[in-house]
Every structure is written in structure tokens, then in C-alpha cells.
Design an enzyme around this catalytic site. Structure first.
Site, PDB file in Angstrom:
ATOM      1  N   PRO A  89      88.317 118.897  49.136  1.00 14.48           N
ATOM      2  CA  PRO A  89      88.042 118.318  47.817  1.00 14.48           C
ATOM      3  C   PRO A  89      89.323 117.893  47.097  1.00 14.48           C
ATOM      4  CG  PRO A  89      86.931 120.451  48.065  1.00 14.48           C
ATOM      5  CD  PRO A  89      87.821 120.281  49.261  1.00 14.48           C
ATOM      6  N   GLU A 116      87.814 130.199  51.491  1.00 12.04           N
ATOM      7  CA  GLU A 116      88.379 129.638  50.256  1.00 12.04           C
ATOM      8  C   GLU A 116      89.379 128.526  50.541  1.00 12.04           C
ATOM      9  OE1 GLU A 116      86.928 130.416  47.378  1.00 12.04           O
ATOM     10  OE2 GLU A 116      85.722 131.548  48.813  1.00 12.04           O
ATOM     11  N   ARG A 154      81.304 103.707  63.802  1.00  6.85           N
ATOM     12  CA  ARG A 154      80.431 102.537  63.830  1.00  6.85           C
ATOM     13  C   ARG A 154      81.199 101.230  63.647  1.00  6.85           C
ATOM     14  NH1 ARG A 154      79.055 100.906  59.109  1.00  6.85           N
ATOM     15  NH2 ARG A 154      76.955 100.164  59.569  1.00  6.85           N
ATOM     16  N   ASP A 169      77.452  94.604  56.419  1.00  4.90           N
ATOM     17  CA  ASP A 169      77.093  95.770  55.625  1.00  4.90           C
ATOM     18  C   ASP A 169      77.473  95.670  54.164  1.00  4.90           C
ATOM     19  OD1 ASP A 169      76.029  97.304  57.513  1.00  4.90           O
ATOM     20  OD2 ASP A 169      77.878  98.368  57.984  1.00  4.90           O
TER      21      ASP A 169
HETATM   22  C1  4GM Z   1      89.337 123.092  51.892  1.00  7.02           C
HETATM   23  C2  4GM Z   1      89.396 124.421  51.538  1.00  7.02           C
HETATM   24  C3  4GM Z   1      85.735 118.773  52.080  1.00  7.02           C
HETATM   25  C4  4GM Z   1      88.171 122.597  52.418  1.00  7.02           C
HETATM   26  C5  4GM Z   1      88.300 125.237  51.744  1.00  7.02           C
HETATM   27  C6  4GM Z   1      85.720 120.079  52.517  1.00  7.02           C
HETATM   28  C7  4GM Z   1      84.336 119.405  50.277  1.00  7.02           C
HETATM   29  C8  4GM Z   1      85.049 118.439  50.945  1.00  7.02           C
HETATM   30  C9  4GM Z   1      87.078 123.406  52.619  1.00  7.02           C
HETATM   31  C10 4GM Z   1      87.145 124.725  52.284  1.00  7.02           C
HETATM   32  C11 4GM Z   1      85.016 121.015  51.802  1.00  7.02           C
HETATM   33  C12 4GM Z   1      85.055 117.023  50.450  1.00  7.02           C
HETATM   34  C13 4GM Z   1      85.816 122.890  53.169  1.00  7.02           C
HETATM   35  N1  4GM Z   1      84.310 120.656  50.705  1.00  7.02           N
HETATM   36  N2  4GM Z   1      84.643 116.805  49.204  1.00  7.02           N
HETATM   37  N3  4GM Z   1      84.973 122.333  52.134  1.00  7.02           N
HETATM   38  O1  4GM Z   1      85.450 116.146  51.177  1.00  7.02           O
HETATM   39  O2  4GM Z   1      86.032 125.504  52.511  1.00  7.02           O
END
Ligand code: 4GM
Length: 247
Positions: A89, A116, A154, A169
Site C-alpha cells: 500500500p 504487518e 495480457r 481496451d
Molecule cells: C506490505 C506489508 C499490496 C504489503 C504488509 C499488498 C495492499 C496492497 C502487505 C503486507 C498488501 C496494495 C500485503 N495490501 N494496495 N498487503 O497494492 O501484508
């Protein structure tokens, strides 16, 4: 052949999904190669430890440097030119333009986080780029990795049947796709727009462009702002807005 190496504690997720459909066929036709690396297989202690408690305290566990790096290094042995990508994220947000760039690479080593997070020193020393599929949190990086793999594969030559399928697309010109219709002609009083049955290719093109613009304008006005519309597009969108407001 496009090389995909996935570093994951849950390789079964990928075996169950990627061997089907468009991607499954691409694997069978040797257009892409997928290999999975489980950090657990690179542990040296008898409990096969892959995570530990965070320094500084707080909830949850953190993936440890050693097993994750050993897995990445193993993937790199054969694919030195692959880009090492971490889905998180905290990454830059994925979009179709980025996907197109990824599709030009030799391959990608995709690192999936769990718990985490992963030890920051993995990111500092092994990860080339951090990407996010959107502003939300998943319990693991596996589904984000699947999204990236699907969107990239793809676009690879030979993966989609029709030559232009990927080119036509949504998002290729920065707009949403136009509405599609197939048989039957009438469903509970809802008719296929007449122009699509007219055989007039120029009128059909204009109708589709107008509705692609209109759909984009309604759901994503920010996208309309970000692209430079040509005169025809401005006129068609104006037409759409006027009709929409008179509804
Ligand atoms: C990093 C740390 C990607 C990633 C702990 C991975 C959302 C996304 C993760 C984690 C994730 C995204 C794995 N969540 N928004 N979780 O791309 O558990």
C-alpha cells in the site's frame, strides 16, 4: 519468453489461479514462464521461521530478511535482468501506462508481503520498485501480485487472440470503454441502440466515442480533466452532457 518469479509464503494461490484461462494458455504456449519461491524453503532453523516480532513493539509479526532475500537471490540467479517489485500500500499507484512499461521488461520478480510487513532492509537492498494496486489494505500481497501479473501478461505479444483486443481496451486512449451489446435485440423492453444496427461505421465510431467520453465524465471527471480532448471529442462530450442533463 516473459519471466515471472513470485516470492510467496502461499504458492498454492498462484497454482490454482494462473494455470487457467488466458494466462494458463500463455504458459502452455511458452509465452510466459512462472516460478514460485517460498521463503520457508530457504530457512535454516528446524522450525522454518519466516517471521519475528517487530523491534519497538506493536502488534503482529514482520517477515525476516534472511529467508526472503535468499528466495529473491535464487530467482535472480537465472533472471538477472528481471525487475524486483514489491506490492505494498506504500507504493506508487499502478495504472495502465505503468502496466504497458512492465510488459516491455524481460521479466519481474514479485515479492509478496504477509503479516504487518517485511523488514525494511529487504526493501533497501533488494527491491527495485514499490507499487500499489490502490489505496486499500490486503492481508497479503498475493492478490495484488495476481492483479499485476494479469494486467501485464495480457499485453504480451501472442497472449490475447485478436491482434487488436488489447489495443482497443479502455484506458488505451485514457478513456473508459464504450458500452457493448449482443443478442438478443430486446431485453425487458431495453433495446440495442439503433445506430449499432445501422451498418454505418462512421456513425458507430462517433456513438462509441461519445459514450466512452460520457461514461468517463460521469464516473471520473478527473480523467477527463487530465487528457487533452480534440475538437471532435469536445463536441461529442458536450452533446452527451446536454442529453444527460435533459433526462
Ligand atoms: C506490505 C506489508 C499490496 C504489503 C504488509 C499488498 C495492499 C496492497 C502487505 C503486507 C498488501 C496494495 C500485503 N495490501 N494496495 N498487503 O497494492 O501484508
Amino acid at each position: 519468453m516473459f519471466q515471472l518469479d513470485i516470492v510467496t509464503l502461499f504458492p498454492e494461490i498462484f497454482n490454482l489461479t494462473l494455470n487457467k484461462g488466458v494466462i494458463g494458455r500463455a504458459i502452455k504456449n511458452d509465452l510466459i514462464e512462472i516460478r514460485e519461491w517460498n521463503p520457508r524453503d530457504f530457512t535454516k532453523d528446524k522450525h522454518k521461521t519466516v517471521d519475528a516480532r517487530p523491534y519497538g513493539g506493536g502488534p503482529g509479526m514482520v517477515m525476516m530478511y534472511e529467508p526472503v532475500c535468499a528466495a529473491i537471490n535464487k530467482a535472480k540467479e537465472k533472471h538477472k535482468n528481471s525487475k524486483v517489485i514489491f506490492l505494498t500500500p506504500q507504493g506508487k499507484q499502478l495504472n495502465q501506462a505503468a502496466v504497458v512499461e512492465f510488459s516491455k521488461l524481460d521479466g519481474m520478480i514479485l515479492v509478496c508481503g504477509r503479516y504487518e510487513g517485511i523488514d525494511e532492509r529487504i526493501i533497501e537492498s533488494k527491491i527495485d520498485e514499490e507499487w500499489s494496486i490502490g489505496d486499500y489494505v490486503l492481508s497479503g500481497g498475493e492478490f495484488a501480485t495476481l492483479v499485476l501479473i494479469d494486467s501485464v501478461c495480457r499485453l504480451l505479444p501472442g497472449v490475447l487472440g485478436g491482434k487488436n483486443s488489447a489495443n482497443e481496451d479502455s484506458f488505451v486512449d485514457g478513456l473508459f470503454d464504450y458500452p457493448h451489446y449482443t443478442r438478443p435485440e430486446e431485453i425487458n423492453g431495453r433495446l440495442v441502440p439503433n445506430v449499432l444496427k445501422s451498418g454505418d461505421h462512421e456513425e458507430i465510431r462517433r456513438w462509441r466515442l461519445k459514450h466512452a467520453l460520457g461514461k468517463t465524465w460521469r464516473a471520473r471527471p478527473d480523467l477527463i480533466e487530465s487528457i487533452k480532448l480534440n475538437d471532435e471529442q469536445k463536441m461529442l462530450l458536450q452533446e452527451y452532457i446536454e442529453e444527460f442533463e435533459n433526462l
